[in-house]
Scaffold this motif. Structure first.
Motif, short mmCIF file in Angstrom:
data_model
loop_
_atom_site.label_atom_id
_atom_site.label_comp_id
_atom_site.label_asym_id
_atom_site.label_seq_id
_atom_site.Cartn_x
_atom_site.Cartn_y
_atom_site.Cartn_z
N HIS A 111 -0.09 9.17 0.61
CA HIS A 111 -0.02 8.71 -0.78
C HIS A 111 1.08 9.42 -1.57
N TYR A 112 1.53 10.56 -1.07
CA TYR A 112 2.66 11.27 -1.68
C TYR A 112 3.95 11.05 -0.87
N GLU A 113 3.86 11.29 0.44
CA GLU A 113 5.06 11.37 1.27
C GLU A 113 5.68 10.02 1.60
N CYS A 114 4.90 8.97 1.61
CA CYS A 114 5.47 7.63 1.87
C CYS A 114 4.78 6.60 1.00
N ALA A 115 4.70 6.90 -0.29
CA ALA A 115 3.99 6.04 -1.24
C ALA A 115 4.56 4.63 -1.26
N GLU A 116 5.87 4.50 -1.14
CA GLU A 116 6.49 3.17 -1.19
C GLU A 116 6.10 2.35 0.03
N GLU A 117 6.04 2.98 1.18
CA GLU A 117 5.62 2.28 2.39
C GLU A 117 4.16 1.85 2.29
N VAL A 118 3.32 2.71 1.75
CA VAL A 118 1.92 2.36 1.55
C VAL A 118 1.81 1.16 0.62
N ALA A 119 2.55 1.20 -0.49
CA ALA A 119 2.52 0.10 -1.45
C ALA A 119 3.01 -1.20 -0.83
N ASN A 120 4.06 -1.13 -0.03
CA ASN A 120 4.57 -2.34 0.63
C ASN A 120 3.52 -2.93 1.56
N SER A 121 2.79 -2.07 2.26
CA SER A 121 1.74 -2.55 3.17
C SER A 121 0.61 -3.21 2.38
N ILE A 122 0.26 -2.65 1.23
CA ILE A 122 -0.78 -3.23 0.40
C ILE A 122 -0.34 -4.59 -0.13
N SER A 123 0.91 -4.69 -0.58
CA SER A 123 1.43 -5.97 -1.09
C SER A 123 1.41 -7.05 -0.03
N LYS A 124 1.86 -6.70 1.17
CA LYS A 124 1.87 -7.67 2.26
C LYS A 124 0.45 -8.10 2.62
N PHE A 125 -0.47 -7.15 2.62
CA PHE A 125 -1.87 -7.44 2.94
C PHE A 125 -2.45 -8.45 1.94
N LEU A 126 -2.13 -8.28 0.66
CA LEU A 126 -2.63 -9.18 -0.37
C LEU A 126 -1.95 -10.55 -0.28
N GLU A 127 -0.68 -10.56 0.06
CA GLU A 127 0.04 -11.85 0.18
C GLU A 127 -0.46 -12.66 1.35
N ASP A 128 -0.95 -11.99 2.41
CA ASP A 128 -1.38 -12.68 3.61
C ASP A 128 -2.79 -13.24 3.52
N LYS A 129 -3.49 -13.00 2.40
CA LYS A 129 -4.90 -13.43 2.30
C LYS A 129 -5.02 -14.96 2.32
#
Length: 286
Positions: A268-286
């Motif tokens: 959540h600190y070291e690769c926050a942008e990658e985590v956010a990108n994964s969350i966005s993709k997960f929501l888009e794929d619903k």
């Protein structure tokens, strides 16, 4: 996977620029307005909502809601700080402030989310970041022995509060967990822990929270986690080992595991942008 480009400190400030504090009953709560999905964020042990703020900063188009857990940050304590009580609190909070398109829990927050789902929280898509899948209380590593001894000493009426708030102990923990070689990232992580890791209501709430965190496992709740689930794991995570993340993925009916390279428990600190990108993709794929 998108390579991290924006420093977490900058993402943190981007989130701060759009935040609004609107407390819900007795829960200190921050709202981050957006035009797309509504996402509820549940932070980890001893932190507060600031811990997930860099991820929120990388989700500028989404409405994010981030409360401080009871007993931590600006939210007062509960009568008891066990997983059942935290799950009940989250169920009530999500019901009052929803509906949501997804719920995100990091580390101890993954246990709180799982407990709430087991108590009837609506079957939302779930994102578990560095989910706790091994009971620390059953591990015999030196780190776990030291942590147990530390919180046991924290019960001492004379030195307990001082010890639990010790900046030296916090810095040692931070150094042990951070994996990044980037000086700016390491500085940000240590600064976050120094500012927010000791913001708790009482020694009792911390010690009870540690017991809940060290004796619980998301594996205890797999029969209730029937909705789409995204698991985000750190390749070098010693708190939530990667081997158990694969076991959790296999145990869930609709789970996807994303392994983040060269990081441990502080994704959540070291690769926050990658985590956010994964969350966005997960929501888009619903």
């Amino acid at each position: 996977m998108t390579v991290l480009k924006t420093p977490p400190s900058q993402l943190f400030e981007l989130a701060a620029s759009r935040q609004q504090r609107i407390d819900v009953s007795n829960t200190a709560t921050w709202f981050f307005p957006g035009s797309k999905s509504r996402i509820l964020f549940v932070h980890g042990f001893r932190g507060d909502h600031h811990g997930l703020q860099a991820i929120i900063g990388a989700l500028p188009d989404h409405t994010c809601v981030a409360p401080d857990l009871p007993g931590f940050g600006s939210t007062g304590p509960m009568a008891t700080h066990d997983l059942a009580s935290y799950g009940r609190w989250l169920h009530e909070f999500a019901t009052e402030t929803g509906p949501y398109d997804a719920i995100v829990g990091h580390s101890f927050g993954s246990l709180v989310v799982a407990s709430a789902v087991s108590q009837g929280l609506n079957q939302l898509p779930v994102v578990l970041i560095n989910p706790i899948t091994t009971r620390a209380s059953s591990q015999k590593s030196l780190a776990n022995k030291l942590a147990t001894a530390y919180y046991r000493a924290g019960q001492n009426r004379i030195i307990g509060n001082w010890l639990l708030s010790s900046g030296l102990v916090t810095r040692a923990m931070s150094i042990g967990l951070v994996k990044s070689k980037k000086l700016g990232v390491r500085r940000f992580v240590h600064d976050q822990h120094a500012k927010y890791f000791s913001n708790f209501a009482s020694a009792e709430s911390v010690i009870q929270g540690f017991h809940a965190a060290s004796t619980g496992s998301v594996m205890d709740y797999v029969q209730f986690l029937n909705s789409r689930t995204l698991l985000l794991a750190g390749e070098q995570d010693l708190v939530a080992p990667i081997s158990a993340q694969y076991e959790l993925e296999a145990a869930l009916p609709e789970a996807e595991l994303v392994v983040l390279a060269k990081v441990g428990h502080l994704t959540h600190y070291e690769c926050a942008e990658e985590v956010a990108n994964s969350i966005s993709k997960f929501l888009e794929d619903k």
